[in-house]
Design an enzyme around this catalytic site. Structure first.
Site, PDB file in Angstrom:
ATOM      1  CB  ALA A   1      23.058  27.211 -37.713  1.00  0.00           C
TER       2      ALA A   1
ATOM      3  CB  SER B   1      24.794  27.775 -30.169  1.00  0.00           C
ATOM      4  OG  SER B   1      24.473  27.574 -28.825  1.00  0.00           O
ATOM      5  N   GLY B   2      22.404  25.736 -29.865  1.00  0.00           N
ATOM      6  CA  GLY B   2      21.009  25.737 -29.416  1.00  0.00           C
ATOM      7  C   GLY B   2      19.962  25.367 -30.451  1.00  0.00           C
TER       8      GLY B   2
ATOM      9  CE1 TYR C   1      16.121  37.565 -26.385  1.00  0.00           C
ATOM     10  CE2 TYR C   1      14.243  37.176 -24.932  1.00  0.00           C
ATOM     11  CZ  TYR C   1      15.079  36.764 -25.955  1.00  0.00           C
ATOM     12  OH  TYR C   1      14.850  35.544 -26.571  1.00  0.00           O
TER      13      TYR C   1
HETATM   14  N1  NAP Z   1      16.584  29.617 -25.271  1.00  0.00           N
HETATM   15  C1  NAP Z   1      15.370  30.102 -25.038  1.00  0.00           C
HETATM   16  O1  NAP Z   1      14.727  29.802 -24.015  1.00  0.00           O
HETATM   17  C2  NAP Z   1      14.725  31.010 -26.061  1.00  0.00           C
HETATM   18  C3  NAP Z   1      13.366  31.347 -25.857  1.00  0.00           C
HETATM   19  C4  NAP Z   1      12.744  32.177 -26.784  1.00  0.00           C
HETATM   20  C5  NAP Z   1      13.448  32.630 -27.885  1.00  0.00           C
HETATM   21  N2  NAP Z   1      14.763  32.291 -28.052  1.00  0.00           N
HETATM   22  C6  NAP Z   1      15.448  32.791 -29.236  1.00  0.00           C
HETATM   23  O2  NAP Z   1      16.031  31.705 -29.934  1.00  0.00           O
HETATM   24  C7  NAP Z   1      17.108  32.187 -30.749  1.00  0.00           C
HETATM   25  C8  NAP Z   1      18.267  31.240 -30.612  1.00  0.00           C
HETATM   26  O3  NAP Z   1      18.727  31.270 -29.277  1.00  0.00           O
HETATM   27  P1  NAP Z   1      19.253  29.971 -28.494  1.00  0.00           P
HETATM   28  O4  NAP Z   1      18.369  29.785 -27.335  1.00  0.00           O
HETATM   29  O5  NAP Z   1      19.473  28.846 -29.428  1.00  0.00           O
HETATM   30  O6  NAP Z   1      20.634  30.569 -27.908  1.00  0.00           O
HETATM   31  P2  NAP Z   1      22.172  30.206 -28.157  1.00  0.00           P
HETATM   32  O7  NAP Z   1      22.428  28.772 -27.890  1.00  0.00           O
HETATM   33  O8  NAP Z   1      22.925  31.225 -27.362  1.00  0.00           O
HETATM   34  O9  NAP Z   1      22.372  30.493 -29.733  1.00  0.00           O
HETATM   35  C9  NAP Z   1      22.406  31.811 -30.232  1.00  0.00           C
HETATM   36  C10 NAP Z   1      22.976  31.794 -31.622  1.00  0.00           C
HETATM   37  O10 NAP Z   1      23.019  33.150 -32.125  1.00  0.00           O
HETATM   38  C11 NAP Z   1      24.355  33.439 -32.569  1.00  0.00           C
HETATM   39  N3  NAP Z   1      24.677  34.858 -32.405  1.00  0.00           N
HETATM   40  C12 NAP Z   1      24.504  35.643 -31.308  1.00  0.00           C
HETATM   41  N4  NAP Z   1      24.973  36.872 -31.529  1.00  0.00           N
HETATM   42  C13 NAP Z   1      25.453  36.890 -32.808  1.00  0.00           C
HETATM   43  C14 NAP Z   1      26.083  37.867 -33.610  1.00  0.00           C
HETATM   44  N5  NAP Z   1      26.345  39.110 -33.158  1.00  0.00           N
HETATM   45  N6  NAP Z   1      26.440  37.542 -34.871  1.00  0.00           N
HETATM   46  C15 NAP Z   1      26.206  36.300 -35.363  1.00  0.00           C
HETATM   47  N7  NAP Z   1      25.619  35.314 -34.639  1.00  0.00           N
HETATM   48  C16 NAP Z   1      25.257  35.606 -33.374  1.00  0.00           C
HETATM   49  C17 NAP Z   1      25.228  32.566 -31.681  1.00  0.00           C
HETATM   50  O11 NAP Z   1      26.520  32.445 -32.238  1.00  0.00           O
HETATM   51  P3  NAP Z   1      27.785  31.965 -31.323  1.00  0.00           P
HETATM   52  O12 NAP Z   1      27.777  30.475 -31.342  1.00  0.00           O
HETATM   53  O13 NAP Z   1      28.964  32.558 -32.039  1.00  0.00           O
HETATM   54  O14 NAP Z   1      27.597  32.523 -29.946  1.00  0.00           O
HETATM   55  C18 NAP Z   1      24.425  31.272 -31.674  1.00  0.00           C
HETATM   56  O15 NAP Z   1      24.613  30.555 -32.873  1.00  0.00           O
HETATM   57  C19 NAP Z   1      17.368  33.630 -30.297  1.00  0.00           C
HETATM   58  O16 NAP Z   1      16.807  34.522 -31.250  1.00  0.00           O
HETATM   59  C20 NAP Z   1      16.613  33.734 -28.974  1.00  0.00           C
HETATM   60  O17 NAP Z   1      16.180  35.053 -28.732  1.00  0.00           O
HETATM   61  C21 NAP Z   1      15.405  31.485 -27.156  1.00  0.00           C
END
Ligand code: NAP
Length: 300
Positions: A11, A13-14, A176
């Site tokens: 939560a 980010s993003g 992934y």
């Molecule tokens: N963006 C897309 O186009 C897309 C499409 C399909 C699915 N998704 C999925 O959506 C979900 C959220 O991604 P997002 O797009 O919002 O990306 P994001 O902005 O990079 O956010 C990712 C989040 O996961 C946290 N995180 C990553 N590794 C972690 C770890 N080892 N321990 C604890 N927290 C961790 C990050 O924390 P930090 O702030 O500390 O980095 C951040 O809060 C993911 O599961 C991704 O696979 C995304």
């Protein structure tokens, strides 16, 4: 959502950040699991400014490490007498292969095993709080995955043959895609095992969303994703299905489904392979040493 307790990972980010803010705006009390102190504190500050009367809290953990997954789940259980919604959303894409301290490939550990371990850790609370919900952020990327139990830790995936590069778009995407297929198989198996418990389990594809996703993957992946992001939808649009699954009465009794744009859709045939889902469950139990926490139901 007033009075509801929502536990959420990713939560800071993003997609997760927007969803947490929307749910807080709807009255929920948010329990955030984050790894970065500065981003965590900023997240908590935003949630408190949106809804100051709910006592939002935060717990810190690196969700790529099994000991941390278990510790933070136990910490949340100790702090929260009830949990209405669990959102497993933290995830990442890595340009090169890394092993965690547990000897697991980093994408598999963070994107799949953390969902498994945190869910099982919070299970008693979720069951006692029923009707309750588990929501897993998956991805349309699962469509390109191939589940190979001989290569769950993606040793071959990162070797990057020409065929893999053409099919997946680069190293890291294969691992992934596999992890996002695992999210759907896990959702379906958990839903089956929880049938009749009042705990529903669903997952969703948010679309291609303009977040920090991929920014830290390294090399060509980060560059390519940054270039493509002008085609992506906003985090507000990307979070819409997540907010819907967490809060809408329309999905109160729906379980084991994969959603896109607030509608259930069919994932790939492989994602509907119940034998593969059982085998993945057993392997996840073995890897995390959580064997027998939730035995198969007659429906499994
Ligand atoms: N963006 C897309 O186009 C897309 C499409 C399909 C699915 N998704 C999925 O959506 C979900 C959220 O991604 P997002 O797009 O919002 O990306 P994001 O902005 O990079 O956010 C990712 C989040 O996961 C946290 N995180 C990553 N590794 C972690 C770890 N080892 N321990 C604890 N927290 C961790 C990050 O924390 P930090 O702030 O500390 O980095 C951040 O809060 C993911 O599961 C991704 O696979 C995304």
């Amino acid at each position: 959502m007033t009075g509801k307790v929502v536990v959420i990972t990713g939560a800071t980010s993003g997609i997760g950040r927007v969803a947490a803010e929307k749910l807080a705006g709807l009255g929920a009390r948010m329990v955030v699991i984050a790894r970065d102190q500065a981003r965590g504190a900023a997240t908590l500050g935003r949630l408190r400014s949106i809804n100051g009367s709910a006592k939002h809290t935060i717990h810190y953990a690196d969700l790529s490490r099994i000991s941390e997954m278990k510790r933070v789940a136990a910490e949340v259980v100790a702090a929260e007498p009830r949990i209405d919604v669990l959102i497993n959303n933290a995830g990442a894409l890595f340009g090169s292969r890394h092993l965690t301290e547990d000897g697991l490939e980093l994408t598999f550990a963070t994107n799949h095993l953390a969902y498994f371990v945190v869910s099982l850790g919070l299970l008693d609370r979720l069951r006692a709080s029923a009707p309750s919900r588990v929501i897993n952020t998956s991805s349309g990327a699962h469509e390109k995955a191939r589940l190979d139990f001989g290569d769950l830790q993606s040793e071959e995936a990162y070797q990057g043959t020409l065929w893999d590069t053409l099919r997946y778009g680069g190293p890291g995407f294969k691992a992934y895609a596999l992890s996002k297929l695992c999210n759907i198989l896990f959702t379906r198996e958990l839903a089956r095992r929880l049938e009749g418990s009042g705990v529903t389990v669903n997952c969703f594809h948010p679309g291609f969303v303009d977040t920090r996703f991929g920014d830290e993957s390294g090399g060509l992946i980060s560059w390519g994703l940054r270039a493509a992001k002008h085609l992506a939808i906003s985090p507000e649009k990307g979070a819409a299905t997540l907010v819907y699954l967490a809060s809408s009465p329309e999905v109160a009794g729906v379980t084991g489904r994969y959603f896109f744009r607030c509608r259930p859709v069919a994932p790939t045939r492989q994602a509907q392979d119940d034998r593969a889902a059982r085998a993945l469950w057993q392997e996840s139990e073995r890897l995390s040493s959580l064997v027998g926490v939730l035995p198969p139901s007659p429906a499994s």
